[in-house]
Design an enzyme around this catalytic site. Structure first.
Site, PDB file in Angstrom:
ATOM      1  N   ASP A   1       0.814  -1.215   0.000  1.00 19.86           N
ATOM      2  CA  ASP A   1       0.000   0.000   0.000  1.00 19.86           C
ATOM      3  C   ASP A   1       0.847   1.265   0.000  1.00 19.86           C
ATOM      4  O   ASP A   1       2.071   1.219   0.117  1.00 19.86           O
ATOM      5  CB  ASP A   1      -0.934   0.006   1.231  1.00 19.86           C
ATOM      6  CG  ASP A   1      -0.232  -0.470   2.497  1.00 19.86           C
ATOM      7  OD1 ASP A   1       0.994  -0.304   2.601  1.00 19.86           O
ATOM      8  OD2 ASP A   1      -0.906  -1.020   3.380  1.00 19.86           O
TER       9      ASP A   1
ATOM     10  N   HIS B   1      -7.307  -4.361   9.900  1.00 18.39           N
ATOM     11  CA  HIS B   1      -6.941  -4.217   8.496  1.00 18.39           C
ATOM     12  C   HIS B   1      -5.629  -4.927   8.196  1.00 18.39           C
ATOM     13  O   HIS B   1      -4.727  -5.006   9.030  1.00 18.39           O
ATOM     14  CB  HIS B   1      -6.888  -2.749   8.069  1.00 18.39           C
ATOM     15  CG  HIS B   1      -5.739  -1.954   8.612  1.00 18.39           C
ATOM     16  ND1 HIS B   1      -5.906  -0.802   9.352  1.00 18.39           N
ATOM     17  CD2 HIS B   1      -4.407  -2.116   8.527  1.00 18.39           C
ATOM     18  CE1 HIS B   1      -4.739  -0.307   9.681  1.00 18.39           C
ATOM     19  NE2 HIS B   1      -3.801  -1.091   9.197  1.00 18.39           N
TER      20      HIS B   1
ATOM     21  N   GLU C   1      -9.642  -1.863   5.102  1.00 22.11           N
ATOM     22  CA  GLU C   1     -10.332  -1.493   6.325  1.00 22.11           C
ATOM     23  C   GLU C   1     -11.630  -2.286   6.496  1.00 22.11           C
ATOM     24  O   GLU C   1     -12.076  -2.976   5.566  1.00 22.11           O
ATOM     25  CB  GLU C   1     -10.644   0.016   6.303  1.00 22.11           C
ATOM     26  CG  GLU C   1      -9.413   0.913   6.260  1.00 22.11           C
ATOM     27  CD  GLU C   1      -8.688   1.006   7.590  1.00 22.11           C
ATOM     28  OE1 GLU C   1      -8.911   0.141   8.465  1.00 22.11           O
ATOM     29  OE2 GLU C   1      -7.886   1.936   7.768  1.00 22.11           O
TER      30      GLU C   1
END
Length: 644
Positions: free
Chosen positions: A99, A172, A177
């Site tokens: 990410d 998460h 999430e």
């Protein structure tokens, strides 16, 4: 299930036959538990290294999915060591990071691009073109194409051979999430508030944390041939329990990992502490060996389950709650009496020992009557927040008390607070230096490091507040020591590793004072690790000094309170506070004005530190009272650390 041993820094893992591991019916994900994160990280780094070498031997690329955050740092450090000391090559590695924040420039120190290069890529021989990290600078319609392209690259590389994960308190993985679908792919996601709160320290405040991110999806993660999730510390205990023992739910995205056929959670004792087999092992294993500590833990738990005091428990209570094994060698009455006496003997209004008293059943020695005491405080307010009542009592009872602030705490002072003090200084004594500091603060950008002159000002603010608190307790200024341990003085959230210079400062102070008592912070849940590093510095100093004759008379007590409190069964010294003493502790905390009203490192608790410390102290007293002890306004708890 693996059995793990760590000897002389070498890790040995022995695998039992594949299949359902047998520890407990409660757990739905395979996990290994280590004493500490260093040992666990070494295991994971070795597995990654072995995979890389296996692929090299076959002439194949090794496709690694990598994580950021504090959890994998030691893994990356060990991989770098293997590269530098053992010749481990990353020439065949293709990496894909989970990410990246959005928007986020690559050279921003909070970017995951910066993180990965700082901790890993800059120190190994990976081909830069094989490094893939989501681009936090893409905008508009280009984001969708970028995400699709990221998925294509993973598939074209042959899929992830190994995916390394951390876990957030929302459950998460990556930035998937709560609400994330199990079929989700790489995409843009809005960050949960709790995730942003947890990231706030690194960004110097939640207002600076981005609200969106690009993340690999659940389906992308689950496509990996092997998944290892790292979980360190008590802050992760609740979410680890929900993930490992709970039902699969989109509200805890990590629970999707229950469906992966080759997933292992690598945990330390803190992260595993809420798992049933650790929190209440008598519900799992009827053939337990009942140690004194485990017996105490079980009886305290049983009292809470039944709503009874210790002396009210019956045989039926033990039998109905999976604790019949305790009754095989003694009656419940005898167990109850032993536990009642054990708990009662932890309570003392004399933390330095009561002079001319029988100390057989007291937590501290009566002699010497006046003790030399060092209170080590990681930050310049942990002393009063966590043990202010005991601190006050030690001074009032005539002990030679020294307080040692291990770090300056300068990064916890906001620019607004620093500007206020700089402008006051200029108004009292106009100078070019004062104006220069004011100009520097006003010119600072969000991600800038503090220059030395601003750090010095912020450190002096914390010093002044510390003197205000210690003077309030009546401590002489000569007994206040500011150690400014070097590991902390980076000007950034990320600190240096503990060094010999840090340990020497600790050793020199202990040598000089030759204390009968040392108090230190055993609360390791602070959001950026300073407490743990400060405790490691003390442990290293004690190891160096343990053969000194004066250390034979030194007892070490660990306090908590800023983030968590000791469990009742763990407490070995409980110091009661009257309502007046609770107020005195509160006023001492108030002396640290820069840490009130919106403290920078709040963690997951929105209350100010004085509020949470006060409530924890009152809760400790309530728990003692519910177990059958006398009623007190509040209590501070301590655990003794035996360093010999």
């Amino acid at each position: 299930m693996e059995t793990v041993t760590v000897k002389n820094g070498k890790v040995d893992i022995s695998f039992k036959p594949a299949g359902r591991f047998e520890e407990t019916r409660f757990e739905k994900i395979h996990n290994i538990i280590f004493d500490n994160s260093a040992d666990g990280s070494a295991v994971v780094a070795k597995e990654i290294a072995d995979l890389i070498k296996e692929k090299q031997a076959k002439g194949e690329s090794c496709i690694l999915g990598l994580a950021t955050g504090s959890s994998p740092i030691r893994v990356y450090r060990e991989l770098v060591r293997m590269h530098q000391d053992e010749g481990l090559s990353f020439s065949n590695v293709i990496s894909f990071n989970l990410d990246e924040y959005l928007p986020m420039e690559k050279d921003n120190r909070q970017s995951y691009h910066y993180f990965m290069h700082e901790h890993l890529f800059n120190h190994i021989d990976i081909d830069p073109k094989n490094v893939n990290i989501p681009n936090g600078t893409v905008t508009g319609d280009a984001i969708i194409e970028h995400c699709l392209d990221y998925e294509r690259k993973i598939k074209e590389a042959g899929g992830l051979d190994f995916q390394l994960l951390g876990i957030g308190r929302t459950g998460h993985i990556g930035f998937n999430e709560p609400g994330s679908h199990h079929n989700s792919a790489t995409r843009v996601i809005t960050l949960d508030h709790i995730t942003r709160v947890d990231a706030a320290p690194a960004f110097l405040g939640i207002d600076n944390v981005p609200r969106r991110a690009i993340t690999m999806g659940i389906a992308t993660v689950m496509s990996a041939k092997r998944i290892v999730l790292l979980g360190w510390g008590p802050n992760k205990a609740d979410i680890i329990k929900k993930t490992v023992e709970g039902e699969i739910s989109s509200q805890v995205p990590a629970t999707y990992l229950q469906e992966h056929s080759n997933c292992t959670f690598v945990l330390d004792k803190g992260a595993a502490s809420e798992l049933t087999r650790h929190k209440t092992p008598w519900l799992v294993d009827e053939s337990l060996t009942w140690s004194e500590q485990l017996t105490a833990k079980a009886i305290v738990w049983l009292c809470r389950q039944t709503g009874k005091s210790i002396l009210s428990l019956t045989d039926k209570d033990y039998n109905d709650n999976g604790m019949s094994g305790l009754l095989t060698s003694q009656e419940s009455y005898d167990l109850n009496i032993k536990m009642f006496n054990r708990l009662q003997h932890t309570i003392t209004g004399w933390p330095g020992g009561k002079p001319n008293a029988d100390d057989t059943n007291r937590p501290e020695r009566a002699q010497p009557e006046s003790k030399r005491v060092i209170i080590f405080s990681p930050h310049p307010d942990d002393d009063v927040i966590s043990m202010g009542g005991t601190f006050d009592r030690l001074v009032q009872q005539g002990h030679d008390v020294h307080v040692a602030y291990q770090t300056s705490g300068n990064i916890a002072v906001s620019d607004t607070e620093a500007l206020k003090f700089a402008e006051i200084a200029k108004s009292i004594n106009p100078s070019k230096e004062a104006q220069s500091i004011i100009d520097s603060i006003k010119a600072k950008k969000e991600a800038d490091f503090d220059p030395v002159k601003i750090r010095k000002l912020k450190g002096n603010i914390r010093r002044g507040e510390s003197f205000a608190a210690t003077r309030y307790f009546g401590l002489d200024d000569a007994n206040v020591h500011f150690l400014d341990l070097p590991f902390y003085e980076t000007g950034a959230i990320k600190k240096n590793d503990l060094s010999d210079a840090d340990v020497k400062i600790m050793v020199d102070l202990i040598k000089d004072i030759k204390p009968h008592q040392i108090y230190a912070a055993g609360d390791l849940a602070d959001p950026h690790g300073t407490h743990k590093t400060c405790l490691d510095a003390l442990f290293a100093a004690l190891e160096e000094l343990k053969e000194e004759s004066y250390m034979d008379d030194c007892w070490v007590w660990l306090y908590r309170g800023a983030w968590h409190e000791w469990d009742t069964h763990e407490i070995e010294m409980a110091v009661p506070m009257s309502p007046d003493q609770v107020l005195r502790k509160r006023l001492a905390i108030f002396c640290h004005q820069s840490q009130k009203d919106g403290v920078m490192f709040q963690g997951d608790d929105s209350r100010e530190f004085w509020m949470r410390a006060e409530e924890r102290n009152k809760d400790t007293a309530r728990k003692y009272n519910q177990l059958g002890m006398a009623e007190y306004e509040a209590m501070e708890g301590f655990v003794r650390y035996n360093f010999k």
